[in-house]
Design an enzyme around this catalytic site. Sequence first.
Site, PDB file in Angstrom:
ATOM      1  N   CYS A 189      56.540  30.380-119.274  1.00 46.61           N
ATOM      2  CA  CYS A 189      55.220  30.978-119.091  1.00 46.61           C
ATOM      3  C   CYS A 189      55.233  32.253-118.238  1.00 46.61           C
ATOM      4  O   CYS A 189      55.640  33.310-118.711  1.00 46.61           O
ATOM      5  CB  CYS A 189      54.279  29.926-118.518  1.00 46.61           C
ATOM      6  SG  CYS A 189      52.513  30.295-118.733  1.00 46.61           S
ATOM      7  N   LYS A 207      60.991  26.137-112.869  1.00 43.51           N
ATOM      8  CA  LYS A 207      60.315  27.431-112.964  1.00 43.51           C
ATOM      9  C   LYS A 207      60.420  28.226-111.669  1.00 43.51           C
ATOM     10  O   LYS A 207      60.026  27.765-110.600  1.00 43.51           O
ATOM     11  CB  LYS A 207      58.846  27.197-113.318  1.00 43.51           C
ATOM     12  CG  LYS A 207      58.039  28.457-113.604  1.00 43.51           C
ATOM     13  CD  LYS A 207      56.618  28.064-113.987  1.00 43.51           C
ATOM     14  CE  LYS A 207      55.752  29.254-114.316  1.00 43.51           C
ATOM     15  NZ  LYS A 207      54.366  28.832-114.608  1.00 43.51           N
ATOM     16  N   GLU A 255      54.853  24.142-122.272  1.00 46.90           N
ATOM     17  CA  GLU A 255      54.879  23.883-120.840  1.00 46.90           C
ATOM     18  C   GLU A 255      53.935  22.716-120.526  1.00 46.90           C
ATOM     19  O   GLU A 255      52.931  22.519-121.208  1.00 46.90           O
ATOM     20  CB  GLU A 255      54.409  25.148-120.114  1.00 46.90           C
ATOM     21  CG  GLU A 255      54.392  25.069-118.608  1.00 46.90           C
ATOM     22  CD  GLU A 255      53.808  26.328-117.969  1.00 46.90           C
ATOM     23  OE1 GLU A 255      54.169  26.607-116.815  1.00 46.90           O
ATOM     24  OE2 GLU A 255      52.999  27.023-118.624  1.00 46.90           O
TER      25      GLU A 255
END
Length: 278
Positions: free
Chosen positions: A162, A123, A53
Site C-alpha cells: 500500500c 510494512k 492488505e
Amino acid sequence: MTDRAAPGTTAGVVRVTVAQVAVTADHAANRQTAVDAFEVAVRAEADLLVLPEYASAYDPHGVGPEHAEPLDGPFVTLLRARSREHGIAVIAGVTLPGTDGVRAVNALVVVDGAGEIAGAYRKVHLYDAFGYRESDRLEPGPADAEPVTLQLGGLNFGVLTCYDLRFPESARRVVDAGADVLVYPAAWVAGPLKAEHWRTLLQARAIENTAVVLGVGMTGERVTGRTLLAGPDGVIGLELGDEQAFRTVEVDPAALAAVRRTNPSLANRRYTVVPSQA
C-alpha cells in the site's frame, strides 16, 4: 502481460488470480472469503493467488492489536492448508502481534505452493498521511530487513504494501534483490485524487524498474479497489473498478526480458539504494 489468457499456453508463464474483495472485522467471515478466492484460483488453474492488505481483518477506522493473529494463527494456517491442498502459492495481508504489546504489525505473508511460509514482509512505511495515523496502532517493520521474494516459474515476485508505493526506493531495493514482479496488496484509502495517484504510481514503479507491477486493492467502505496490472513498459493489462471482482492474468517472463533488452535502464543507473538508519 494479459488478462484472462488461456492456461498452459506459454512455457514459464505464471498465472495469477487477484482477489479484489471486501474485508471486515469478522475474522471467520474473512477466512471464508479466502476460501472462496482459492476456489476461483483453482478453477482458473492459477499458480499464485493475491489477496489485499489486511485480508485477515479490517476496520476502516483503523486496525490494531485487537485484530492481530500470529503466523500460526487461524488465518495463516488456513492459507497454508489451502496452498498445500491445491499447489497454489498465496500472498495476503495479515495483522501480526507487535513487539511492544501495545501496537500490532501490518504484514504480508507469502506462502509457497507446498504450504510453507516463504516469508513475511512487515510494512516499513506506515500510513501517517492524508489525516490518518497508522503508527498510533501499528509499529513499522525494520527498514534494513531482507526483501521478501518468491520464485514462481521463470519469475521472481517481490512484495510491498500500500503506502510503500509512494516510496520508489523501496521498489528499487526489492528489484535489486531479484524481483521481476512487484506485488502491492493494498487497502488504498479513498479521497480526492487518490485513485489517480494509485494508477500513476503503479505505472511509474513499473516503468522505472522495467518490472511488472501488480496492485491488488481491497473493495468496500473508504477504500478504492482499482486493482491494476502494469507491464514493464507501463502498458496496463488489467484495471478494475471499485466492485468486488476476481480476475486471472498471465505474466510472461519472455515479454519482460524483451522490454529489459530494449530499455536497459537498470543496467545504466549510477546510484544504489541504502536503507535509512533513522
